[in-house]
Design an enzyme around this catalytic site. Sequence first.
Site, short mmCIF file in Angstrom:
data_model
loop_
_atom_site.label_atom_id
_atom_site.label_comp_id
_atom_site.label_asym_id
_atom_site.label_seq_id
_atom_site.Cartn_x
_atom_site.Cartn_y
_atom_site.Cartn_z
CG HIS A 118 -1.99 -1.05 1.18
ND1 HIS A 118 -2.86 -1.21 0.13
CD2 HIS A 118 -2.29 -2.02 2.07
CE1 HIS A 118 -3.67 -2.22 0.37
NE2 HIS A 118 -3.33 -2.75 1.54
CG ASP A 157 -3.13 -8.45 0.64
OD1 ASP A 157 -4.21 -7.92 0.98
OD2 ASP A 157 -2.20 -8.66 1.45
CG HIS A 159 -6.69 -5.37 2.03
ND1 HIS A 159 -6.12 -6.31 2.88
CD2 HIS A 159 -7.79 -4.92 2.66
CE1 HIS A 159 -6.85 -6.40 3.98
NE2 HIS A 159 -7.87 -5.57 3.88
CG ASP A 246 -5.12 -10.15 3.43
OD1 ASP A 246 -4.81 -10.57 2.30
OD2 ASP A 246 -4.78 -9.03 3.84
#
Length: 464
Positions: A118, A157, A159, A246
Amino acid sequence: MWEQGGRTVKSKKTGLVFFPAFDWAISPTHPEREERLLYTRDQIFEEGVLDLPEIEEYAPRLITIHDVARVHFCVPRVQSQVTEAHLIAAGSAALLADAVISGEIRNGFALVRPPGHHAMRVVHGNRGFCNINNEAILVEYLRRRHGIKRIAIVDSDVHHGDGTQDIFYHDPDLLFISFHQDGRTIYPGTGFPNELGGPGAYARTINIPLPPGLGDETFHYVVDNLVLPVLKDFQPEFIINSAGQDNHYTDPLGSMRFTAGGYAEFTRKLNPHLAVLEGGYAIETALPYVNLAILLALAGHDYSCIQEPDWPGRMPENPERVARVHKMVEQLLTVWQNRDRVDLEKIFGSGDFFQRRKQIYYDTDYIEEEQLERVRRCTRCPGYLTIDSRADHGYGRSNRVFCVSVPFNACSTCQSEAYDAYAGAKKITGFHHVYMQDKSTDTCLAFDREKGQEWVSEGPKVGD
């Protein structure tokens, strides 16, 4: 010795670096904490995996401040945004990459934290648990140190890897593929199919947002029918997996239903040169099993016996959501296949520069950033890029910086114009700091207006 992707590989070993970062945490009870790796370490020891002749463990290593500055504009300086733990996490990935390139190992798994996907090109603080982007630093390290140009990053991921996308959005030699939970239902709210890269790198960014609740079956449909065909066409010299875990069915931050076995089979199919740990916050119920399965898959061992203790068996998927994903995969594959026949002016307009405005929120440090990004549309190279960034830190504190980035394969005209832009910005009193990042000469400059000082950083010559 045997051939793999045009390289002579001397070893069948899989390299492993384990770094739990005992001295770094956002808070003692934060989901991103050292226990994420400690349970995995116990599982690996319990199974005796490190005794396998195909697996070799390496000690962690630090990346340099210059390696970070080659990728990020850290405000005010790199040292103010990173700790030793960040340098070790990124450095460990580079260490394994060196071992892959030299033929010491076939592939590697950097089981490290803090995560990084990120972290964007400009860094005002921590967002999404990330300060610097481990995979992006690795890409530019590979280019500078080993001359590797064409690289693919596949982000698994839950996200969206918005930082990695941001850094390489205008890079035609970097393929970024991210499949993740739909951004309308989870942080960071980005990663949609229409985000396809800038005018000089169209379709080099591919996002597959997945509706919540889908599992291994749809996961592998996406891999088999989009990810692998695109990679085969792109023919990267080096493949990196941003190995976020995740998407697992027990993860507290996501709503997907992937399993350890599903991740292992994905790893086998992708066959990455390097996997770098990103997210994954089911500390006891997912990470020990997923990490072990990935490691065994990289090493070519049987992973069919790896199963979570609470695995409920085959989980049904919503047919309507599955159909939506199938349609999206078909559309994105068509975009990829027709990427060189697209009228770019209809999408990006005309003119010497393409620009976009971005609103970026730092969810960890509560910073609101506004950016104006402009990229030179050049016919001879990817073009230099400038960013006018204003960050509001709250309580009346703000910071405005101007950043210039020159690509590693820049033409002489773009390089000259970029330095003119840097010199011009230094004269504008509204900018607190002005930065130059010249990847073609591996030179980084930083001008601090308050101190009236300019710092110069140059990397080592290739082969040093």
